[in-house]
Design a protein around this motif. Structure first.
Motif, PDB file in Angstrom:
ATOM      1  N   ALA A 177       0.842  -1.201   0.000  1.00 20.60           N
ATOM      2  CA  ALA A 177       0.000   0.000   0.000  1.00 20.60           C
ATOM      3  C   ALA A 177       0.874   1.247   0.000  1.00 20.60           C
ATOM      4  N   TYR A 178       0.325   2.299  -0.598  1.00 21.20           N
ATOM      5  CA  TYR A 178       0.950   3.625  -0.560  1.00 21.20           C
ATOM      6  C   TYR A 178      -0.016   4.514   0.221  1.00 21.20           C
ATOM      7  N   GLY A 179       0.308   4.812   1.436  1.00 21.18           N
ATOM      8  CA  GLY A 179      -0.635   5.564   2.276  1.00 21.18           C
ATOM      9  C   GLY A 179      -1.902   4.751   2.434  1.00 21.18           C
ATOM     10  N   THR A 180      -3.022   5.344   2.066  1.00 23.38           N
ATOM     11  CA  THR A 180      -4.296   4.628   2.221  1.00 23.38           C
ATOM     12  C   THR A 180      -4.655   3.837   0.962  1.00 23.38           C
ATOM     13  N   PHE A 181      -3.827   3.966  -0.084  1.00 20.77           N
ATOM     14  CA  PHE A 181      -4.141   3.273  -1.345  1.00 20.77           C
ATOM     15  C   PHE A 181      -3.485   1.894  -1.407  1.00 20.77           C
ATOM     16  N   THR A 182      -4.306   0.872  -1.557  1.00 21.57           N
ATOM     17  CA  THR A 182      -3.779  -0.493  -1.649  1.00 21.57           C
ATOM     18  C   THR A 182      -3.501  -0.820  -3.115  1.00 21.57           C
ATOM     19  N   ALA A 183      -2.212  -0.959  -3.456  1.00 25.08           N
ATOM     20  CA  ALA A 183      -1.820  -1.188  -4.853  1.00 25.08           C
ATOM     21  C   ALA A 183      -1.778  -2.674  -5.188  1.00 25.08           C
ATOM     22  N   VAL A 184      -1.476  -3.511  -4.190  1.00 22.13           N
ATOM     23  CA  VAL A 184      -1.378  -4.967  -4.398  1.00 22.13           C
ATOM     24  C   VAL A 184      -2.115  -5.629  -3.236  1.00 22.13           C
ATOM     25  N   ASP A 203      12.335  -5.994 -14.958  1.00 24.43           N
ATOM     26  CA  ASP A 203      11.106  -5.197 -15.056  1.00 24.43           C
ATOM     27  C   ASP A 203      11.098  -4.515 -16.421  1.00 24.43           C
ATOM     28  N   GLU A 204      10.204  -4.976 -17.277  1.00 24.01           N
ATOM     29  CA  GLU A 204      10.120  -4.487 -18.655  1.00 24.01           C
ATOM     30  C   GLU A 204      11.461  -4.605 -19.361  1.00 24.01           C
ATOM     31  N   LEU A 205      11.806  -5.854 -19.490  1.00 22.43           N
ATOM     32  CA  LEU A 205      13.090  -6.319 -19.993  1.00 22.43           C
ATOM     33  C   LEU A 205      13.569  -5.703 -21.300  1.00 22.43           C
ATOM     34  N   SER A 223       6.247  -7.649 -18.122  1.00 21.61           N
ATOM     35  CA  SER A 223       6.307  -7.247 -19.522  1.00 21.61           C
ATOM     36  C   SER A 223       4.933  -6.823 -19.997  1.00 21.61           C
ATOM     37  N   HIS A 224       4.927  -5.924 -20.972  1.00 19.92           N
ATOM     38  CA  HIS A 224       3.682  -5.605 -21.669  1.00 19.92           C
ATOM     39  C   HIS A 224       3.651  -6.307 -23.027  1.00 19.92           C
ATOM     40  N   ALA A 225       4.727  -7.054 -23.350  1.00 18.87           N
ATOM     41  CA  ALA A 225       4.811  -7.730 -24.651  1.00 18.87           C
ATOM     42  C   ALA A 225       4.408  -9.198 -24.471  1.00 18.87           C
ATOM     43  N   GLY A 268      -0.064  -7.262 -16.674  1.00 16.53           N
ATOM     44  CA  GLY A 268      -1.251  -6.521 -16.263  1.00 16.53           C
ATOM     45  C   GLY A 268      -1.167  -5.117 -16.832  1.00 16.53           C
ATOM     46  N   PRO A 269      -2.306  -4.445 -16.891  1.00 22.93           N
ATOM     47  CA  PRO A 269      -2.299  -3.090 -17.451  1.00 22.93           C
ATOM     48  C   PRO A 269      -1.459  -2.138 -16.607  1.00 22.93           C
ATOM     49  N   ASN A 270      -1.179  -0.962 -17.112  1.00 24.75           N
ATOM     50  CA  ASN A 270      -0.448   0.062 -16.342  1.00 24.75           C
ATOM     51  C   ASN A 270      -1.148   0.256 -15.001  1.00 24.75           C
ATOM     52  N   GLY A 271      -0.337   0.238 -13.961  1.00 23.31           N
ATOM     53  CA  GLY A 271      -0.896   0.475 -12.626  1.00 23.31           C
ATOM     54  C   GLY A 271      -1.473  -0.760 -11.960  1.00 23.31           C
ATOM     55  N   ALA A 272      -1.331  -1.932 -12.591  1.00 25.83           N
ATOM     56  CA  ALA A 272      -1.916  -3.160 -12.011  1.00 25.83           C
ATOM     57  C   ALA A 272      -1.160  -3.622 -10.764  1.00 25.83           C
ATOM     58  N   GLY A 273       0.079  -3.166 -10.593  1.00 26.95           N
ATOM     59  CA  GLY A 273       0.824  -3.526  -9.376  1.00 26.95           C
ATOM     60  C   GLY A 273       2.081  -4.338  -9.608  1.00 26.95           C
ATOM     61  N   LYS A 274       2.504  -4.485 -10.869  1.00 28.91           N
ATOM     62  CA  LYS A 274       3.657  -5.341 -11.196  1.00 28.91           C
ATOM     63  C   LYS A 274       4.931  -4.830 -10.517  1.00 28.91           C
ATOM     64  N   THR A 275       5.219  -3.549 -10.729  1.00 25.02           N
ATOM     65  CA  THR A 275       6.460  -2.997 -10.160  1.00 25.02           C
ATOM     66  C   THR A 275       6.419  -3.039  -8.638  1.00 25.02           C
ATOM     67  N   SER A 276       5.267  -2.799  -8.059  1.00 25.16           N
ATOM     68  CA  SER A 276       5.160  -2.839  -6.592  1.00 25.16           C
ATOM     69  C   SER A 276       5.524  -4.233  -6.081  1.00 25.16           C
ATOM     70  N   LEU A 321      15.707  -2.955 -13.094  1.00 28.55           N
ATOM     71  CA  LEU A 321      14.409  -2.318 -12.905  1.00 28.55           C
ATOM     72  C   LEU A 321      14.108  -1.350 -14.028  1.00 28.55           C
ATOM     73  N   GLN A 322      12.787  -1.062 -14.168  1.00 26.51           N
ATOM     74  CA  GLN A 322      12.332  -0.086 -15.155  1.00 26.51           C
ATOM     75  C   GLN A 322      13.131   1.203 -15.012  1.00 26.51           C
ATOM     76  N   GLU A 323      13.360   1.864 -16.092  1.00 28.20           N
ATOM     77  CA  GLU A 323      14.062   3.149 -16.090  1.00 28.20           C
ATOM     78  C   GLU A 323      15.375   3.060 -15.313  1.00 28.20           C
TER      79      GLU A 323
HETATM   80  N1  LIG Z   1       5.313   5.692  -4.798  1.00 28.31           N
HETATM   81  C1  LIG Z   1       3.996   5.616  -5.011  1.00 28.31           C
HETATM   82  N2  LIG Z   1       3.125   6.390  -4.344  1.00 28.31           N
HETATM   83  C2  LIG Z   1       1.798   6.311  -4.559  1.00 28.31           C
HETATM   84  N3  LIG Z   1       1.219   5.458  -5.427  1.00 28.31           N
HETATM   85  C3  LIG Z   1       2.025   4.658  -6.117  1.00 28.31           C
HETATM   86  C4  LIG Z   1       3.462   4.677  -5.955  1.00 28.31           C
HETATM   87  N4  LIG Z   1       4.008   3.757  -6.777  1.00 28.31           N
HETATM   88  C5  LIG Z   1       2.977   3.196  -7.434  1.00 28.31           C
HETATM   89  N5  LIG Z   1       1.798   3.721  -7.042  1.00 28.31           N
HETATM   90  C6  LIG Z   1       0.456   3.343  -7.512  1.00 28.31           C
HETATM   91  O1  LIG Z   1       0.294   1.961  -7.258  1.00 28.31           O
HETATM   92  C7  LIG Z   1      -0.381   1.333  -8.339  1.00 28.31           C
HETATM   93  C8  LIG Z   1       0.496   0.212  -8.872  1.00 28.31           C
HETATM   94  O2  LIG Z   1       1.656   0.786  -9.475  1.00 28.31           O
HETATM   95  P1  LIG Z   1       2.793  -0.117 -10.120  1.00 28.31           P
HETATM   96  O3  LIG Z   1       3.876   0.813 -10.570  1.00 28.31           O
HETATM   97  O4  LIG Z   1       3.128  -1.199  -9.175  1.00 28.31           O
HETATM   98  O5  LIG Z   1       2.009  -0.713 -11.364  1.00 28.31           O
HETATM   99  P2  LIG Z   1       2.607  -1.432 -12.664  1.00 28.31           P
HETATM  100  O6  LIG Z   1       1.705  -2.579 -12.946  1.00 28.31           O
HETATM  101  O7  LIG Z   1       4.038  -1.706 -12.502  1.00 28.31           O
HETATM  102  O8  LIG Z   1       2.394  -0.300 -13.756  1.00 28.31           O
HETATM  103  P3  LIG Z   1       3.214  -0.015 -15.145  1.00 28.31           P
HETATM  104  O9  LIG Z   1       2.822  -1.080 -16.097  1.00 28.31           O
HETATM  105  O10 LIG Z   1       2.686   1.326 -15.553  1.00 28.31           O
HETATM  106  O11 LIG Z   1       4.669   0.014 -14.805  1.00 28.31           O
HETATM  107  C9  LIG Z   1      -0.681   2.425  -9.357  1.00 28.31           C
HETATM  108  O12 LIG Z   1      -1.998   2.890  -9.126  1.00 28.31           O
HETATM  109  C10 LIG Z   1       0.335   3.505  -9.015  1.00 28.31           C
HETATM  110  O13 LIG Z   1      -0.175   4.782  -9.337  1.00 28.31           O
END
Ligand SMILES: Nc1ncnc2c1ncn2[C@@H]1O[C@H](COP(=O)(O)OP(=O)(O)OP(=O)(O)O)[C@@H](O)[C@H]1O
Length: 338
Positions: free
Chosen positions: A33-40, A175-177, A207-209, A57-65, A103-105
């Motif tokens: 979670a990031y603060g009150t937002f649960t990402a995974v 991460d996004e090889l 990966s997105h591919a 998963g789509p952008n923001g699905a939680g892969k990088t987290s 890692l990405q970037e």
């Molecule tokens: N440092 C952060 N602070 C707040 N929210 C974050 C942070 N990092 C990620 N998030 C949010 O957590 C959710 C998951 O992000 P994450 O980067 O894990 O997704 P992802 O699947 O890797 O996306 P992408 O394909 O775009 O790389 C998204 O809604 C993102 O906005």
């Protein structure tokens, strides 16, 4: 950022590792979670030695987290992550040596030279001289003296991948090889990932591919909104979720212009009980499963003296399954023609 920094604080070294069922990575009901937002939310999977495991998963699905939690870069809000039995946050020193991360970037100090970074990684991973073969394999052998700022994006990506493999790592995280790589470099990179796995190293990749995931991953977890919606081998997910294949029989060609023969073939095909789709005049189209229904059609045509080439097929791909699973399918499937 490529993050292999050591954190050699013995005070943070945790207790005896818990049983990990022989898995290199054991993720059990992980919540990030990031603060009150649960990402995974409550994500679980294991990665065996030598397995290439994908997260899609789509952008923001939680892969990088998830990837960052596995690498110990992100605190865990709930559940548990272990790498070779170690908690990545508490046993940082052990995990640092076991995990190579690309890692990405990926970002490196722009004024540092390639060779300097290699020396640093060799020192961290206690693997003197090991970068030479990797630089050679990634086409960077003549770049040891180049400042990072002088490398192209693709070169920097390849350098990150090479650095992630230095040392006796048990897990490589990618991460996004292949973002930014040309098709040739992409295939070369795939080969190097498969080589790593063949040496018993576990690989976690995002990966997105979808072609990349199909080519590399033994199993893949599909994420949507921070949760796993499916986890299996890409081929099995394709079979279960991609929708039916389409088979086309060109009656005019198949029956050699003989109307009676054509009618006979059509009637017998109708007897197979497959779903008939609206086809162009002179063409019959059916929806069914591959290979079972396809084989039935081919056998029936063979009985009528017609070759397998009389039936065309369009088979959905893993990408079709993925799009359906994440709720983004637009109804167009069937991109593999045969
Ligand atoms: N440092 C952060 N602070 C707040 N929210 C974050 C942070 N990092 C990620 N998030 C949010 O957590 C959710 C998951 O992000 P994450 O980067 O894990 O997704 P992802 O699947 O890797 O996306 P992408 O394909 O775009 O790389 C998204 O809604 C993102 O906005």
């Amino acid at each position: 950022m490529t993050t292999n920094q050591p954190s050699a604080d013995p005070a943070t070294t945790g207790p005896e590792p818990e049983p990990d069922h022989g898995a290199v990575v054991d993720v059990d009901r992980l919540t990030v979670a990031y603060g009150t937002f649960t990402a995974v939310r409550e994500v679980s999977f294991r990665i065996a030695p030598g397995e290439v495991f994908g997260l899609v998963g789509p952008n923001g699905a939680g892969k990088t987290s998830i990837v960052e939690a596995v690498g110990g870069l992100r605190p865990v809000r709930g559940g548990r992550v272990t790498v070779c039995g170690h908690d990545p946050r508490r046993d940082r020193e052990a995990v640092t040596r076991l995990v190579g991360m690309q890692l990405q970037e990926s970002q490196f100090p722009s004024r540092a030279r390639v060779g300097e970074l290699c020396d640093l990684y060799e020192a961290i991973y206690r693997a003197p001289g090991s970068s030479a073969a990797l630089l050679e394999a990634f086409g960077l052998a003549d770049r040891r003296r180049s400042p990072i700022a002088d490398l192209s994006g693709g070169m920097r990506q390849r350098l990150a991948l090479a650095l992630a493999q230095i040392g006796d790592v048990r897990l490589v995280v990618l991460d996004e090889l292949t973002t930014g790589l040309d098709p040739h470099q992409r295939r070369e990179t795939w080969r190097s990932v498969l080589d790593l796995a063949a040496r018993g190293v576990a690989v976690l990749l995002t990966s997105h591919a979808m072609d990349e995931v199909e080519a590399l991953c033994g199993r893949v977890a599909v994420l949507r909104g921070g949760e796993i919606v499916a986890l299996d081998a890409p081929a099995r997910l394709t079979e279960a979720h991609a929708g039916p294949s389409t088979f086309t029989v060109d009656l005019a060609t198949a029956a050699d212009g003989e109307p009676e023969r054509a009618a006979g073939v059509e009637e017998r095909l109708g007897g197979l009980g497959l779903t008939r789709l609206p086809g162009a005049p002179g063409r019959l189209e059916f929806a069914g499963s591959f290979p079972a229904d396809y084989d039935r059609i081919v056998r029936l045509l063979a009985d009528a003296g017609l070759p397998p080439s009389a039936v065309g097929r369009s088979t959905p791909t893993f990408e079709d399954a993925y799009l359906r699973l994440v709720g983004a399918a637009d109804g167009t499937t069937g991109t593999k023609e045969a």
